[in-house]
Design an enzyme around this catalytic site. Structure first.
Site, short mmCIF file in Angstrom:
data_model
loop_
_atom_site.label_atom_id
_atom_site.label_comp_id
_atom_site.label_asym_id
_atom_site.label_seq_id
_atom_site.Cartn_x
_atom_site.Cartn_y
_atom_site.Cartn_z
N LYS A 1 9.46 48.51 31.68
CA LYS A 1 10.12 47.14 31.83
C LYS A 1 11.06 47.46 33.13
O LYS A 1 11.27 46.39 33.81
CB LYS A 1 10.80 46.88 30.65
N ARG B 1 17.69 45.19 26.12
CA ARG B 1 16.26 45.39 25.45
C ARG B 1 16.01 46.87 25.58
O ARG B 1 16.18 47.52 26.63
CB ARG B 1 15.26 44.55 26.21
N GLY C 1 7.00 45.50 20.47
CA GLY C 1 7.80 45.30 19.21
C GLY C 1 8.00 46.30 18.28
O GLY C 1 8.52 46.22 17.35
N MET D 1 10.48 48.59 19.21
CA MET D 1 11.81 48.85 19.22
C MET D 1 12.73 47.78 19.37
O MET D 1 12.23 46.75 19.22
CB MET D 1 11.98 50.02 20.34
N ARG E 1 4.37 43.27 34.23
CA ARG E 1 3.64 44.60 34.13
C ARG E 1 2.27 44.36 34.50
O ARG E 1 1.83 43.25 34.37
CB ARG E 1 3.99 45.20 32.72
N HIS F 1 -25.49 63.28 10.26
CA HIS F 1 -26.77 62.75 10.41
C HIS F 1 -27.00 61.29 10.68
O HIS F 1 -27.42 60.92 11.86
CB HIS F 1 -27.58 63.39 9.13
N SER G 1 -29.92 74.53 29.28
CA SER G 1 -29.54 73.37 28.87
C SER G 1 -28.49 73.89 27.73
O SER G 1 -28.88 74.32 26.51
CB SER G 1 -30.63 72.47 28.25
N CYS H 1 -27.12 69.16 26.86
CA CYS H 1 -28.04 67.97 26.05
C CYS H 1 -27.38 67.90 24.50
O CYS H 1 -27.91 67.04 23.97
CB CYS H 1 -29.60 68.55 26.03
N TYR I 1 -26.62 68.04 35.46
CA TYR I 1 -26.96 66.89 34.90
C TYR I 1 -26.37 66.91 33.44
O TYR I 1 -26.12 67.97 32.87
CB TYR I 1 -28.44 66.42 34.71
C1 PEP Z 1 -27.35 70.82 20.37
O1 PEP Z 1 -27.34 71.87 19.43
O2 PEP Z 1 -26.56 70.60 21.15
C2 PEP Z 1 -28.73 70.36 20.52
C3 PEP Z 1 -28.79 69.42 21.21
O3 PEP Z 1 -29.69 70.66 19.41
P1 PEP Z 1 -29.52 69.74 18.29
O4 PEP Z 1 -28.65 69.10 17.97
O5 PEP Z 1 -31.02 69.03 18.22
O6 PEP Z 1 -29.51 71.08 17.33
#
Ligand code: PEP
Ligand code: MG
Length: 900
Positions: free
Chosen positions: A25, A94, A103, A105, A343, A459, A782, A850, A870
């Site tokens: 402020k 203030r 709000g 303080m 602001r 899961h 990967s 991945c 990637y």
């Molecule tokens: C991992 O372990 O990051 C992976 C992609 O394999 P999963 O989740 O299928 O075990």
């Protein structure tokens, strides 16, 4: 000698870059003063002074002198003296920390009023009631905030006066009544504190400043900081500013008074044009507190055209100065406009995209800057259908907002029921304590998944997110009874199968009945490429720019042709992880069971032969959907018992059957044989491929034959074979030899040249640590950061999330789950090491990630810095990943905008 620390800055001395010292402020007020906007003069006591006070319990000795000097200059500028008996100067005090803590303080207004100056104010303003109302407000605020008197005591006194006068509103108490109230307030203070309300204006001012320092540590401020990750030691600045009054009555139209807030654009939609509220005849706090209904800002035009035009002008100045959406608080005092605060304004996700896009189109900011002003989390939020929020909706339960979006359906308590009802065209919400791979058909059929156990990477959460399905998990207050097919809430509400519920995966709430839904245009536009309005245009613009600057490729985790096609339309540049386990479920389960139960090679081979054409068809479909782009197919990973029925269920079935089924008996034997204490660390991944004769060969053959088929159909298949859970180079060497053998076999049979890269997942610490050796046999790495996180931390994700993770988050062992955002210090270090050592040995090694982290904004920035090629993530997260990969590339060159 170093320069002595300066604790007080006049507004004219500061600027926008000084937010750390002057608070947000204070920096804004200074900047506006500097560029000539009409800001009531004043000064800021720095956060440094507050820090000294918080650390030592006393203010720095220089503060008193500096504040007195600054006050003297303020009095000179205003031509009035603080609390003078005739025409007094009044000031507001203030808080204003580095980061906005709305709000949280304290604020004290009308400092300088006392038994004499109240009369002076009445005379000077010509409004006696206004003067007494201001005085009673000061005593009330000061008594509560500075002197620690229970605020309810003042409210009670007000209520008694209103009752006596039979009026409903404070506004209707007349001057005499207010004068009486003032005396009562003073008496309350005396009684409660043994002290009189201080009549000395300078004493009032100084005590108010220290009270604002103290308010840094109120319970609510602490809780807010914790939630917003604001460091506890920053302290607050304090702004002392000449009071201007919006509550001087609106009797003379050409000299109206009032107060309001205004935005340079609509902060909800991002639409161009001034937006805000105005409250005639009111003090600033009244607007924020929502005491009375405000008028749309456009009405100020009719009430006071000159002030309105001036306000428009200042908003334009501010927006082009800050080059962003700004909001202001302003007051009109008898026709004179004053700006009290500005602001860079907070905004919704929708507004963020539109404003960034428009400012870039208007050439106020560059496309690079526009990209830094939006983020992947906002984009994901825009892609899901959402509920229209209504404050009256009370949820049945709160859980973990695992997969965002909004879904309405009837509650069902098992997978089969979800499938049955979906086939009949009904929308369902699958309610389970937790889900297992068995629930997959139901999860696919349902609109949303609701569980009472598990966290963001359980899961249910992972699978639902992968499918872009709404999910709330870990709603622990719900008692889910799958046998009775109902759930019971904490307050005893029972939801039975067939009752309609609404699941808000963005907020993590569940509601009874159907809440109204609004569809997302953005998701549709991104999939079809068709823009339907300014928002979708803005999102597409941001993504196009991100694509043009990013270095990281973005691939998808997908294992059906439909998901692959969807991922491609959302911008995926291939598939980074095609899990094959989902291809072993459903009707194929019988074949998988036969393979597992086989006592001899011939029976096993027959089962594998039956699976082969099915797998080949899966791969052909996916390769077709991703024609011309890489598709990384992972050999079977989970332990085989996951494909067999539950041990207890089987045992019960056998025990209660009049004539026990032979097949069931065999199954139970197999289940018991394969039972593992820690399946996560058991016979899975490459171990399975090496241990179950023919399994790996069947999968590789299916890939190879699918490639051949695509080639013959004129396609450009780019399949890659990935070996999971390798821990030592020997495993990969063996697996690779087997895969190469089968590829050569198919090549010889078909006459087609098969160039199929073979690589491995790096998901065990040992694999990372020996990446230099492993890279000799790998065309690509990967990083399976899900398993790598589990094995580096030595914990099982689902178990940990259901037991001690909430405690760890509460105790701040970690700020965010390491399954959500990559643990850079530990797991990230292994990734970096494996990457560097792998590349040192094999310069052509391709690298990606991945695990779930591949779609997480913060993790993507890490993977960019680490130098991966990637990231791969669920189809639904691809747009956000593209955006973040672009932002990550920019953060190499542009420092994040500090003012936001
Ligand atoms: C991992 O372990 O990051 C992976 C992609 O394999 P999963 O989740 O299928 O075990
Ligand atoms: Mg894994």
């Amino acid at each position: 000698m170093s320069k002595p620390t300066k604790y007080v800055y006049e507004f004219a001395e500061g600027g926008r870059d000084m937010a750390a010292l002057l608070g947000g402020k204070g920096a804004g007020l200074a900047e506006m003063t500097r560029i000539g906007l009409p800001v009531p003069p004043g000064f800021t006591v720095t956060t440094d002074a507050c820090k000294v006070y918080l650390e030592t319990g006393g203010e720095p000795p220089e503060l008193g002198v500096e504040a007195v000097q600054a006050l003297a200059r303020l009095e000179q500028t205003m031509g009035r003296t603080l609390g003078a008996p005739d025409d007094p100067l009044l000031v507001s005090v203030r808080s204003g920390a580095r980061f906005s803590m709305p709000g949280m303080m304290e604020t004290i207004l009308d400092i300088g009023l006392n038994d004499q100056s109240v009369t002076g104010l009445a005379k000077a303003s010509g409004q006696e009631r206004f003067a007494w109302d201001s005085y009673r407000r000061l005593i009330q605020m000061f008594g509560h905030t500075v002197m620690g008197v229970d605020g309810d005591l003042f409210e009670q006194a007000i209520a008694e006066h209103k009752a006596r006068r039979a009026v409903a509103d404070d506004h209707l108490l007349d001057t005499a009544e207010l004068a009486l109230l003032t005396e009562e307030f003073k008496a309350i203070i005396r009684k409660e504190t043994g002290e009189d309300f201080p009549q000395d204006p300078a004493d009032q001012l100084f005590r108010a400043i220290l009270a604002v320092f103290d308010s840094w540590n109120t319970e609510r401020a602490r809780v807010y900081r914790h939630r917003e990750h604001i460091p506890a030691d920053l302290g607050t600045a304090v702004n002392v500013q000449a009071m201007v009054f919006g509550n001087l009555g609106s009797t003379v139209t050409s000299e109206s008074s009032g107060t309001g807030v205004a935005f340079t654009r609509d902060p909800a939609t991002g639409e161009r044009g001034m937006y805000g509220d105005y409250l005639p005849d009111a003090q600033g706090e009244d607007v924020v507190a929502g005491v009375r209904d405000a008028l749309p800002i456009s009405e100020l035009k009719a009430l006071d055209p000159r002030a309105y035009a001036e306000l428009c002008d200042h908003l334009r100045t501010l927006e082009s100065h800050y080059r962003d959406l700004c909001d202001v608080e302003f007051t009109v005092e008898r026709g004179k406009l004053w700006i009290l605060q500005t602001r860079v304004g907070k905004r919704t996700a929708e507004a963020a995209f539109r404003i960034a896009h428009d400012l870039s189109q208007e050439r106020t900011i560059t496309p690079d800057e526009a990209l830094t002003r939006v983020d992947g989390t906002e984009l994901t939020r825009l892609m899901f259908p959402r509920f229209e929020t209504r404050s009256t909706d009370v949820p049945l339960a709160h859980g973990v907002p695992a997969s965002p979006g909004a879904a309405v359906g009837v509650a069902v308590f098992d997978s089969a029921e979800a499938v049955r009802r979906a086939a009949a065209g009904e929308h369902t919400v699958l309610v389970r304590r937790e889900t297992t791979p068995d629930d997959l058909p139901g999860m696919i059929a349902a609109e949303a998944v609701l569980t009472s156990r598990g966290g963001k990477t359980s899961h249910a959460a992972v699978v639902a997110r992968g499918m872009g399905k709404v999910c709330v998990c870990g709603a622990e207050s719900l008692a889910v009874d799958p046998v009775a097919r109902r759930l019971t809430t904490e307050s005893g509400v029972v939801v039975s199968e067939g009752d309609t519920v609404s699941v808000d995966g963005t907020a993590g709430t569940v509601h009874l009945g159907a809440l109204p839904l609004t569809a997302s245009d953005v998701g549709h536009a991104l999939e079809t490429g068709v823009s339907t309005g300014p928002l979708t245009e803005a999102v597409q613009g941001a993504l196009a720019h991100a694509d043009s600057v990013r270095r990281l490729e973005v691939r998808a985790n997908a294992d059906t042709p439909e998901d692959a096609a969807r991922a491609r339309s959302l911008g995926a540049q291939g598939i980074g992880l095609c899990r094959t386990e989902h291809m072993f479920l459903g009707e194929r389960r019988a074949l998988v069971e036969a393979m597992i139960l086989a006592r001899d090679n011939t029976t096993r081979e027959r089962a594998l032969e039956a699976l082969l054409p099915l797998q080949r068809a899966d791969f052909t479909g996916i390769l077709k959907a991703m024609d011309g782009l890489p598709v990384t197919i992972r050999l079977l990973d989970p332990p085989l018992h996951e494909f067999l029925p539950d041990r207890t269920e089987l045992a019960v079935r056998l025990a209660s059957a009049a004539h026990p089924d032979v097949h069931d008996r065999e199954l139970l034997d197999a289940v018991e044989r394969m039972h593992e204490q820690n399946p996560m660390l058991g016979l899975r991944g490459v171990r399975l491929g090496l241990a179950v004769p023919g399994l790996m060969a069947m999968q590789v053959r299916a890939v190879a034959e699918a490639v051949v088929q695509r080639l013959r159909d004129g396609g450009r298949p780019c399949a890659e074979i990935m070996v999971p859970l390798v821990g030592t180079v020997e495993e990969l060497r063996l697996a690779r030899a087997e895969a190469e053998r089968v590829l050569a076999e198919v090549a010889a049979e078909t006459g087609e040249a098969l160039a199929c890269p073979i690589g491995t997942m790096i998901e065990l610490p040992r694999a990372a640590l020996t990446a230099g050796s492993i890279a000799r046999f790998a065309d690509f790495f990967s990083f399976g950061t899900n398993d790598l996180t589990q094995t580096t931390w030595g914990l099982s994700r689902d178990d940990a999330e259901a037991s001690f993770f909430p405690l760890y988050l509460e105790k701040e062992v970690f700020g965010v789950s390491p399954f959500e955002t990559i643990d850079q210090e530990g797991v990230g270090r292994l990734v970096q090491l494996a990457l560097d050592e792998g590349r040192a040995v094999n310069s052509r090694l391709e690298t990606g990630v991945c695990g779930e982290h591949g779609g997480d904004p913060e993790s993507i920035h890490f993977f960019h810095r680490a130098g991966l090629d990637y990231v791969s993530c669920s189809p639904f997260r691809i747009p956000a990943a593209r955006l973040e990969a672009g932002r990550a590339a920019l953060s190499d060159t542009i420092a994040a905008d500090d003012s936001r």
